[in-house]
Design a protein around this motif. Structure first.
Motif: not given
Length: 373
Positions: A37-59
């Motif tokens: 709850k006090n973190k910056a939560l992002i729903v989506g693939q972590d680009p650091r583990r996905n070759g830099g790809h992906g988008v933020v579904a929501t946060c």
């Protein structure tokens, strides 16, 4: 020329609620992980583990304080948020649909006139509700309270006499917002808003409006309808109506959207301008559509994509599969091929992107609800 004489007669007799769940996917995740709850939560693939790809579904709203928003490239979010606060979690659409179904059940107890825009967003026409309550505002308050008590999630609502104003209202005071826009207040409310707050006005249109000296709703109200028509075509006519609080579009009920297809589409604010981001979203859609098709024991024979740019130009393209399939890979291969025929839309920014699978092998099955996220 009188700037209003081209516009339709307004209708102020309906009572419309727009309900929007606050950071829905992220809020569902934080229910199960209160430590986030006090973190910056992002729903989506972590680009650091996905070759830099992906988008933020929501946060969540912590992430939004750092400038993160839906549809942003996930790698950009990594650079905006302090490392010690950043949390990525993969979307769990089965979970979100289950929670959404419960919330939508509440809505259908109020009225049959429910238009589901997405899992977390819907319009309700409560002009003639099923409940013994005449006040649209009280109906919205009761619904918001029930969602909080029984589901544990926050929502925002707008109440007005049309869909456009109701949506403006729900966005106005997020999170946990409550906004009522009366007919007598609509034009003054709109006059105070920046044009960036108007649904459907993307960056390219904003830029063109700024060149015309239009920065607020008040500026837009002063613009001649004929000028907006000449400059923006169909979108200009919509802008002229919205600036004056006119929106005659009805609430289209879920039963009226009866279809023999399964689809996903999403409106992007800000718009998409890169092919990589568009294809990433198409791939995600196809992954989800595979789940839905297999769950119903279907095989689809045709893929359809829908693309709309910031000028409201819309194209729909379809292609038959060589053989009926339930594979995400087959869906994506065709969707990508179809999208490559529409890449000129990227120049003006893609504000809506969708994929639908249809022409099912099992004809005995009827309509399937449209799933957005």
């Amino acid at each position: 020329m009188n700037k209003d004489n081209l516009l339709p007669q307004n209708d102020i007799h309906r009572r419309i609620i727009h309900l929007d769940m606050d950071a829905f996917y992220a809020s569902v995740e934080m229910q199960e992980h209160p430590e986030w709850k006090n973190k910056a939560l992002i729903v989506g693939q972590d680009p650091r583990r996905n070759g830099g790809h992906g988008v933020v579904a929501t946060c969540n709203y912590v992430a939004r304080q750092y400038g993160v928003h839906s549809a942003m490239a996930a790698i950009q979010a990594v650079h905006l948020v302090p490392k010690e606060l950043l949390v990525f979690t993969k979307p769990r659409f089965e979970k979100y649909r289950a929670v959404s179904a419960k919330i939508h059940a509440f809505m259908h107890e109020i009225t049959d006139q429910v238009e589901s825009v997405a899992l977390d967003e819907a319009y309700l026409d409560v002009t003639h509700p099923k409940v013994n309550q005449e006040s649209a505002v009280q109906i919205a308050l009761d619904l918001q309270k029930r969602i909080k008590q029984e589901v544990g999630l926050n929502s925002s609502f707008g109440v007005s006499y049309n869909k456009f104003l109701a949506k403006m209202g729900s966005e106005y005071a997020k999170p946990f917002g409550r906004t009522v826009i009366l007919p007598s207040e609509a034009q003054s409310f709109l006059a105070r808003q920046k044009i960036e707050k108007f649904p459907g006005i993307g960056p390219k249109t904003q830029e063109e409006l700024h060149k015309m000296g239009v920065y607020t709703g008040a500026d837009l109200q002063k613009a001649e309808v004929i000028t907006l028509l000449q400059k923006f075509k169909k979108q200009g006519y919509v802008l002229a109506q919205h600036a004056r609080g006119i929106d005659l579009n009805p609430v289209v009920t879920d039963s009226e959207t009866n279809r023999k297809s399964i689809g996903m589409e999403r409106t992007y604010e800000p718009a998409i301008y890169t092919e990589d981001e568009a294809l990433t979203n198409l791939r995600n859609y196809c992954n989800h559509l595979e789940e839905e098709v297999k769950r119903r024991n279907f095989k689809a024979g045709t893929i359809v994509i829908k693309v709309r740019n910031n000028n409201f130009d819309t194209v729909t393209k379809r292609k038959k599969l060589k053989y009926p399939s339930d594979s995400r890979f087959d869906f994506y291969d065709v969707a990508r091929d179809l999208f490559e025929r529409t890449t000129s839309f990227l120049d003006d920014g893609i504000r809506l992107l969708g994929v639908t699978v249809t022409d099912f092998e099992q004809k005995k099955y009827q309509s399937i609800s449209l799933f957005d996220y």
